[in-house]
Design a protein around this motif. Structure first.
Motif, PDB file in Angstrom:
ATOM      1  N   TRP A   1       0.833  -1.212   0.000  1.00 19.93           N
ATOM      2  CA  TRP A   1       0.000   0.000   0.000  1.00 19.93           C
ATOM      3  C   TRP A   1       0.871   1.266   0.000  1.00 19.93           C
ATOM      4  O   TRP A   1       0.621   2.209  -0.748  1.00 19.93           O
ATOM      5  CB  TRP A   1      -0.900  -0.041   1.223  1.00 19.93           C
ATOM      6  CG  TRP A   1      -1.788   1.155   1.428  1.00 19.93           C
ATOM      7  CD1 TRP A   1      -1.436   2.355   1.976  1.00 19.93           C
ATOM      8  CD2 TRP A   1      -3.169   1.274   1.075  1.00 19.93           C
ATOM      9  NE1 TRP A   1      -2.505   3.205   2.005  1.00 19.93           N
ATOM     10  CE2 TRP A   1      -3.587   2.572   1.463  1.00 19.93           C
ATOM     11  CE3 TRP A   1      -4.100   0.415   0.500  1.00 19.93           C
ATOM     12  CZ2 TRP A   1      -4.892   3.025   1.275  1.00 19.93           C
ATOM     13  CZ3 TRP A   1      -5.394   0.859   0.322  1.00 19.93           C
ATOM     14  CH2 TRP A   1      -5.794   2.151   0.700  1.00 19.93           C
ATOM     15  N   ASP A   2       1.886   1.270   0.842  1.00 18.53           N
ATOM     16  CA  ASP A   2       2.753   2.451   0.960  1.00 18.53           C
ATOM     17  C   ASP A   2       3.558   2.691  -0.312  1.00 18.53           C
ATOM     18  O   ASP A   2       3.876   3.841  -0.645  1.00 18.53           O
ATOM     19  CB  ASP A   2       3.702   2.288   2.152  1.00 18.53           C
ATOM     20  CG  ASP A   2       2.971   2.359   3.484  1.00 18.53           C
ATOM     21  OD1 ASP A   2       1.844   2.888   3.523  1.00 18.53           O
ATOM     22  OD2 ASP A   2       3.530   1.865   4.484  1.00 18.53           O
ATOM     23  N   ALA A   3       3.884   1.619  -1.025  1.00 18.48           N
ATOM     24  CA  ALA A   3       4.787   1.746  -2.171  1.00 18.48           C
ATOM     25  C   ALA A   3       4.071   1.806  -3.518  1.00 18.48           C
ATOM     26  O   ALA A   3       4.701   2.144  -4.526  1.00 18.48           O
ATOM     27  CB  ALA A   3       5.766   0.567  -2.183  1.00 18.48           C
ATOM     28  N   VAL A   4       2.778   1.517  -3.554  1.00 16.78           N
ATOM     29  CA  VAL A   4       2.094   1.389  -4.841  1.00 16.78           C
ATOM     30  C   VAL A   4       1.949   2.741  -5.531  1.00 16.78           C
ATOM     31  O   VAL A   4       1.653   3.760  -4.905  1.00 16.78           O
ATOM     32  CB  VAL A   4       0.719   0.711  -4.670  1.00 16.78           C
ATOM     33  CG1 VAL A   4      -0.279   1.615  -3.941  1.00 16.78           C
ATOM     34  CG2 VAL A   4       0.153   0.275  -6.016  1.00 16.78           C
ATOM     35  N   THR A   5       2.189   2.733  -6.830  1.00 18.51           N
ATOM     36  CA  THR A   5       2.026   3.909  -7.681  1.00 18.51           C
ATOM     37  C   THR A   5       1.377   3.456  -8.990  1.00 18.51           C
ATOM     38  O   THR A   5       1.254   2.250  -9.256  1.00 18.51           O
ATOM     39  CB  THR A   5       3.376   4.564  -8.007  1.00 18.51           C
ATOM     40  OG1 THR A   5       4.163   3.631  -8.773  1.00 18.51           O
ATOM     41  CG2 THR A   5       4.133   4.949  -6.740  1.00 18.51           C
ATOM     42  N   THR A   6       1.003   4.423  -9.806  1.00 17.02           N
ATOM     43  CA  THR A   6       0.460   4.072 -11.119  1.00 17.02           C
ATOM     44  C   THR A   6       1.459   3.249 -11.918  1.00 17.02           C
ATOM     45  O   THR A   6       1.082   2.313 -12.645  1.00 17.02           O
ATOM     46  CB  THR A   6       0.072   5.339 -11.887  1.00 17.02           C
ATOM     47  OG1 THR A   6      -1.015   5.981 -11.201  1.00 17.02           O
ATOM     48  CG2 THR A   6      -0.354   5.014 -13.309  1.00 17.02           C
ATOM     49  N   GLU A   7       2.720   3.570 -11.773  1.00 20.44           N
ATOM     50  CA  GLU A   7       3.753   2.886 -12.547  1.00 20.44           C
ATOM     51  C   GLU A   7       3.916   1.421 -12.151  1.00 20.44           C
ATOM     52  O   GLU A   7       4.258   0.580 -12.995  1.00 20.44           O
ATOM     53  CB  GLU A   7       5.101   3.605 -12.405  1.00 20.44           C
ATOM     54  CG  GLU A   7       5.170   4.959 -13.100  1.00 20.44           C
ATOM     55  CD  GLU A   7       4.300   6.018 -12.434  1.00 20.44           C
ATOM     56  OE1 GLU A   7       3.799   6.902 -13.160  1.00 20.44           O
ATOM     57  OE2 GLU A   7       4.120   5.945 -11.189  1.00 20.44           O
ATOM     58  N   ASN A   8       3.685   1.077 -10.875  1.00 20.55           N
ATOM     59  CA  ASN A   8       3.924  -0.301 -10.448  1.00 20.55           C
ATOM     60  C   ASN A   8       2.672  -1.054 -10.024  1.00 20.55           C
ATOM     61  O   ASN A   8       2.760  -2.207  -9.593  1.00 20.55           O
ATOM     62  CB  ASN A   8       4.963  -0.343  -9.320  1.00 20.55           C
ATOM     63  CG  ASN A   8       4.478   0.341  -8.039  1.00 20.55           C
ATOM     64  OD1 ASN A   8       3.294   0.403  -7.748  1.00 20.55           O
ATOM     65  ND2 ASN A   8       5.435   0.863  -7.271  1.00 20.55           N
ATOM     66  N   VAL A   9       1.481  -0.424 -10.154  1.00 23.43           N
ATOM     67  CA  VAL A   9       0.278  -1.049  -9.619  1.00 23.43           C
ATOM     68  C   VAL A   9      -0.048  -2.374 -10.301  1.00 23.43           C
ATOM     69  O   VAL A   9      -0.554  -3.302  -9.666  1.00 23.43           O
ATOM     70  CB  VAL A   9      -0.935  -0.084  -9.703  1.00 23.43           C
ATOM     71  CG1 VAL A   9      -1.307   0.231 -11.159  1.00 23.43           C
ATOM     72  CG2 VAL A   9      -2.153  -0.680  -8.976  1.00 23.43           C
ATOM     73  N   ALA A  10       0.248  -2.500 -11.592  1.00 23.33           N
ATOM     74  CA  ALA A  10      -0.063  -3.745 -12.292  1.00 23.33           C
ATOM     75  C   ALA A  10       0.718  -4.923 -11.726  1.00 23.33           C
ATOM     76  O   ALA A  10       0.254  -6.072 -11.790  1.00 23.33           O
ATOM     77  CB  ALA A  10       0.208  -3.591 -13.787  1.00 23.33           C
ATOM     78  N   ASP A  11       1.890  -4.643 -11.152  1.00 27.99           N
ATOM     79  CA  ASP A  11       2.699  -5.698 -10.540  1.00 27.99           C
ATOM     80  C   ASP A  11       2.441  -5.830  -9.042  1.00 27.99           C
ATOM     81  O   ASP A  11       2.558  -6.924  -8.483  1.00 27.99           O
ATOM     82  CB  ASP A  11       4.186  -5.418 -10.765  1.00 27.99           C
ATOM     83  CG  ASP A  11       4.581  -5.474 -12.237  1.00 27.99           C
ATOM     84  OD1 ASP A  11       4.045  -6.350 -12.947  1.00 27.99           O
ATOM     85  OD2 ASP A  11       5.391  -4.638 -12.664  1.00 27.99           O
ATOM     86  N   SER A  12       2.094  -4.729  -8.394  1.00 27.30           N
ATOM     87  CA  SER A  12       1.931  -4.736  -6.935  1.00 27.30           C
ATOM     88  C   SER A  12       0.575  -5.273  -6.491  1.00 27.30           C
ATOM     89  O   SER A  12       0.441  -5.798  -5.375  1.00 27.30           O
ATOM     90  CB  SER A  12       2.105  -3.311  -6.393  1.00 27.30           C
ATOM     91  OG  SER A  12       3.394  -2.809  -6.674  1.00 27.30           O
ATOM     92  N   ALA A  13      -0.453  -5.116  -7.329  1.00 26.39           N
ATOM     93  CA  ALA A  13      -1.814  -5.498  -6.970  1.00 26.39           C
ATOM     94  C   ALA A  13      -2.382  -6.446  -8.015  1.00 26.39           C
ATOM     95  O   ALA A  13      -1.968  -6.430  -9.177  1.00 26.39           O
ATOM     96  CB  ALA A  13      -2.693  -4.260  -6.848  1.00 26.39           C
ATOM     97  N   ASP A  14      -3.332  -7.268  -7.617  1.00 31.04           N
ATOM     98  CA  ASP A  14      -3.998  -8.173  -8.554  1.00 31.04           C
ATOM     99  C   ASP A  14      -5.132  -7.430  -9.251  1.00 31.04           C
ATOM    100  O   ASP A  14      -6.318  -7.698  -9.027  1.00 31.04           O
ATOM    101  CB  ASP A  14      -4.525  -9.401  -7.814  1.00 31.04           C
ATOM    102  CG  ASP A  14      -3.615 -10.597  -7.986  1.00 31.04           C
ATOM    103  OD1 ASP A  14      -2.747 -10.553  -8.866  1.00 31.04           O
ATOM    104  OD2 ASP A  14      -3.774 -11.582  -7.251  1.00 31.04           O
ATOM    105  N   THR A  15      -4.768  -6.496 -10.112  1.00 30.79           N
ATOM    106  CA  THR A  15      -5.766  -5.664 -10.768  1.00 30.79           C
ATOM    107  C   THR A  15      -6.576  -6.444 -11.805  1.00 30.79           C
ATOM    108  O   THR A  15      -7.765  -6.196 -11.985  1.00 30.79           O
ATOM    109  CB  THR A  15      -5.111  -4.447 -11.433  1.00 30.79           C
ATOM    110  OG1 THR A  15      -4.108  -4.888 -12.354  1.00 30.79           O
ATOM    111  CG2 THR A  15      -4.454  -3.557 -10.380  1.00 30.79           C
TER     112      THR A  15
END
Length: 394
Positions: A345-359
């Protein structure tokens, strides 16, 4: 009859069309996830208020798989010239085919007329109620005594709050933000009127006055606590105020019902539902949670409602917290899990959200709420959209 070629459409996480075959298939999938059990000689009678989606649907199917009969109440929209029927309408049609032993009523659960209709049906067809499950998520409620319409709001209580949000655009998933102003006192009270325990208590009262409570009657209302990450907009906001009222109602009912009859609130874990997608931050949080847990660790509504019935039926020991709530959310709130979610949550950005979250998973889950993105369904062919409410029911 009306054959249509359907395409999904809507705004944000709200879709205007539901796919009948897709919606029915999600019921089949849910049914298959729930283990069956041979019916007891005396089949329990179950009443589910809010049966057509989410935890209510899972609770209904799990009850039938465990040998129950009974009644479900929901409020679903029929087909019009411009729109399909609601997904809940199509799910109900399929659930009726699978269950056979439940009567499904399409009516406003908040109305006294609905309670009178259910009481009459129970007295004529089923008898005394062993279990009442209350699983209502509604944006408004008409007070049956005054006629006043109350509207719920999703807002913080302790100052303005900027929520981190998950958004989907033409370029893919992105991280956005939404600043919410604190609710006024009237807005807080109206939300409690809609989502608190007042209507639940009226249902128990209606059954009690009609002498339709079984000797060992239990009632359970679904609630949610969730993570500290979403607390400002959920548990510490207007919804949280309503949930506190629901829990206070449970304690009052439990004391009034006596030693052999019990009332509980049930704290379920996170799920992708039509109600939850309306709450800022929940979409992002749930996507991150699933990224941490995967399919094996993220417990479905079917798994959670099976666990609930095992506890209510005495097959498993009740898992209660210090306030007497049944807890089904230990898998979500495990400290190690929450630490991982918080780091993402603290590190997620638009640039990395596809890898950080199960979108991808989350968006598919949202589509399936309306019958879209369901494996095995051919969306290229026209489908019959005129589906009657289950025969012999209303």
């Amino acid at each position: 009859m009306s054959q249509r070629h359907l395409t999904p459409g809507g705004r944000g996480f709200l879709m205007v069309n539901a796919h009948p075959t897709g919606a029915a298939t999600t019921v089949d999938q849910l049914w298959e996830q729930i283990p069956g059990r041979a019916p007891a000689a005396q089949r329990p009678v179950v009443l589910v208020i809010g049966f057509s989606a989410g935890y209510g649907l899972a609770a209904t199917l799990a009850a039938v798989r465990r040998g129950a009969v009974g009644v479900g109440v929901a409020f679903e929209a029929p087909e019009t010239e411009r729109r399909t029927a609601s997904a809940g309408w199509y799910r109900t049609a399929r659930a009726a085919e699978l269950t056979g032993v439940f009567t499904f009523l399409n009516t406003d659960a908040f109305a006294d007329s609905a309670k009178a209709e259910v009481v009459k049906l129970l007295a004529e067809r089923y008898g005394k109620v062993d279990h009442l499950i209350y699983s209502i998520a509604a944006p408004r409620r008409t007070d049956p005594e005054t006629g006043q319409v109350y509207h719920s709001v999703i807002q913080p209580l302790d100052g303005a709050y900027t929520a981190k949000t998950l958004e989907f655009g033409t370029d893919g998933p992105a991280i956005g933000s939404s600043t919410l102003q604190p609710a006024t006192a009237p807005e807080r009270e109206e939300t409690v009127k809609v989502m608190g325990g007042e209507d639940w208590q009226r249902w128990v009262d209606a059954l009690d006055q009609a002498h339709l409570l079984a000797e060992d009657f239990t009632t359970a209302a679904l609630t949610y606590v969730g993570s500290d990450l979403t607390a400002a907009i959920y548990r510490a906001g207007t919804i949280g105020a309503a949930k506190e009222h629901l829990e206070a109602t449970a304690r009052q009912l439990d004391e009034r019902l006596g030693s052999k009859r019990r009332a509980y609130t049930v704290v379920a874990g996170a799920a992708v539902t039509q109600a939850s997608t309306a709450i800022p931050s929940i979409a992002l949080y749930t996507s991150l949670l699933h990224k941490v847990l995967g399919d094996d660790g993220f417990q479905s509504t079917a798994q959670q409602m099976t666990a609930l019935w095992q506890q209510l039926d005495g097959e498993q020991e009740l898992v209660l917290d210090e306030t007497g709530r049944i807890r089904l959310d230990g898998w979500e709130l495990d400290p190690a899990v929450q630490d991982q979610v918080r780091a993402l949550w603290d590190a997620v950005t638009t640039e990395n959200v596809a890898d950080s979250a199960d979108t991808v998973w989350f968006r598919r889950q949202v589509g399936q709420l309306y019958g879209w993105d369901v494996p095995g369904v051919d969306y290229a062919v026209p489908v019959e959209t005129t589906v009657p409410w289950p025969t012999g029911q209303r």
